[in-house]
Design an enzyme around this catalytic site. Structure first.
Site, PDB file in Angstrom:
ATOM      1  N   LYS A  98      36.050  40.706  22.833  1.00  0.00           N
ATOM      2  CA  LYS A  98      37.015  39.903  23.596  1.00  0.00           C
ATOM      3  C   LYS A  98      36.873  40.169  25.092  1.00  0.00           C
ATOM      4  O   LYS A  98      36.243  41.136  25.512  1.00  0.00           O
ATOM      5  CB  LYS A  98      38.438  40.239  23.143  1.00  0.00           C
ATOM      6  CG  LYS A  98      38.862  41.668  23.437  1.00  0.00           C
ATOM      7  CD  LYS A  98      40.309  41.913  23.039  1.00  0.00           C
ATOM      8  CE  LYS A  98      40.721  43.331  23.421  1.00  0.00           C
ATOM      9  NZ  LYS A  98      42.164  43.564  23.225  1.00  0.00           N
ATOM     10  N   TYR A 116      37.971  46.966  57.823  1.00  0.00           N
ATOM     11  CA  TYR A 116      39.317  46.475  58.078  1.00  0.00           C
ATOM     12  C   TYR A 116      40.297  47.637  58.249  1.00  0.00           C
ATOM     13  O   TYR A 116      40.262  48.611  57.496  1.00  0.00           O
ATOM     14  CB  TYR A 116      39.807  45.603  56.926  1.00  0.00           C
ATOM     15  CG  TYR A 116      39.171  44.234  56.869  1.00  0.00           C
ATOM     16  CD1 TYR A 116      39.336  43.328  57.911  1.00  0.00           C
ATOM     17  CD2 TYR A 116      38.425  43.839  55.766  1.00  0.00           C
ATOM     18  CE1 TYR A 116      38.767  42.060  57.856  1.00  0.00           C
ATOM     19  CE2 TYR A 116      37.852  42.579  55.692  1.00  0.00           C
ATOM     20  CZ  TYR A 116      38.024  41.700  56.748  1.00  0.00           C
ATOM     21  OH  TYR A 116      37.468  40.447  56.687  1.00  0.00           O
TER      22      TYR A 116
END
EC number: 5.1.1.1
Length: 376
Positions: A35, A268
């Protein structure tokens, strides 16, 4: 060229399945849980490897995953474990005798029972997870109702809540007892040939009585341990299941190199300031690609067999590395995000430790569009 490549080791998958085959014995079937894009490893690539390696069944979460598998593997038995939204409107897609569908309500059984061919219906039992499934205290009433309505029922299942989290397993044993009581209740009402299953990777390793008719092996199919507690439990119980082999390697390449003076800020927020002249590499992988932002100023990648520290904040599509100590590093060099380079290894468990999560999340969130390349 895409910014990353994911390599899957066929031999690692085969090794891990063989370990479980030896553990569970010939009578218990093996379900490869693929899955969520096979926990980030690639749905169809992993399905192919698992079936070739002898998996009896494939386990998915959604109808969409099951249909993707069916397009390629026409006869594979697929266990659909998740709830299917809008089941009534989508029921025709489930008219497949090799779909095994887990349900939690009699109404879902009634919808599926009208299909031709009819998928195999497996009833989920909530023994203490408090998620999907019928409550155990309603088993008697529901077994009677299902029998009287002559609804087809092929299997019964549950899921353990905390086997991976503790070395003391009284709650798992409580759940197992509740599940066995529910099986017995259904048997009293004529359901005597049900396929019974409850064990995932950890419980399949730890509890022989939980292996029943099939095991649903997810995280350990990929060579990753369910948890440190699972390892400790096996040690305390004096059980040795063997060594798992991680199946995934995640690589990118150096895209840019620059030399920075002492006192330069990186990234940043200017969260990193160099304390010496620094050689910096930029790689084209960031949090969009699945790299956890909490690795900022914290994690490492491998360049030419050496650890290269992540400097500054991880960007949406880029990450900066300190390669000052790797003078021969060049643009285009391979960079290992997860895997081995030389004598060094960075694992999904390392990422989980650095970011305060679990190895499941680390691999599952790797961007699905990257090519999955199968190697021997």
């Amino acid at each position: 060229m895409l910014s990353s490549r994911i390599y899957l080791s066929r031999s690692a998958f085969s090794h891990n399945i063989a370990l479980f085959r030896k553990l569970i014995g010939p009578k218990t079937k093996f379900t490869a849980i693929i899955k969520s894009n096979a926990y980030g490893h690639g749905l169809l690539a992993t399905a192919s490897i698992a079936l070739d390696a002898g998996a009896d069944y494939l386990g998915v979460n959604s109808l969409e995953e099951a249909l993707s598998i069916r397009k390629v593997f026409s006869k594979a038995t697929v266990l659909i474990m998740g709830s299917i939204p809008n089941l009534k409107e989508r029921k025709e897609s489930l008219a497949d005798e090799n779909f095994w569908v887990m349900v939690s309500r009699v109404e879902e059984m009634e919808i599926l029972a009208k299909l031709s061919p009819t998928p195999k219906i497996h009833l989920k039992v909530d023994t203490g997870m408090s998620r999907l499934g019928i409550p155990t205290n309603s088993a008697e009433v529901l077994a009677k109702e299902i029998f009287e309505k002559k609804l087809p029922l092929s299997g019964i299942a549950t899921h353990f809540a905390s086997t991976e989290d503790f070395t003391e397993h009284s709650y798992s044993m409580l759940q197992l007892g509740r599940f066995q009581d529910t099986i017995d209740t259904f048997a009293k009402h004529g359901f005597i040939d049900l396929i019974c299953h409850c064990a995932s990777s950890a419980s399949a390793m730890l509890f022989s009585e939980a292996r029943m008719d099939l095991v649903r092996v997810g995280i350990s199919l990929y060579g990753l341990w369910p948890s440190l507690e699972t390892k400790l439990s096996l040690s305390l119980m004096k059980k040795d299941v063997g060594m798992l082999k991680p199946a995934l390697t995640w690589k990118t390449q150096i895209q840019h190199i620059q030399n920075l003076n002492q006192g330069s800020f990186i990234g940043y927020g200017s969260t990193y300031k160099t304390t010496h002249d620094t050689k910096l590499a930029v790689v084209p992988v960031g949090y969009y690609e699945g790299l956890d932002r909490k690795l900022s100023n914290n994690g490492y990648m491998l360049v030419r067999g050496e650890r290269a520290k992540i400097l500054g904040r991880i960007c949406m599509n880029m990450t900066m590395l300190d390669i000052t100590h790797i003078p021969d590093a060049s643009i285009g060099d391979d960079v290992v995000i997860i895997g081995k380079s030389g004598n060094e290894t960075i694992s999904a468990d390392d990422h989980a430790t650095w970011t305060g999560t679990i190895n499941y999340e680390v691999v599952t969130k790797i961007l699905g569009s990257f090519p999955r390349i199968i190697e021997d």
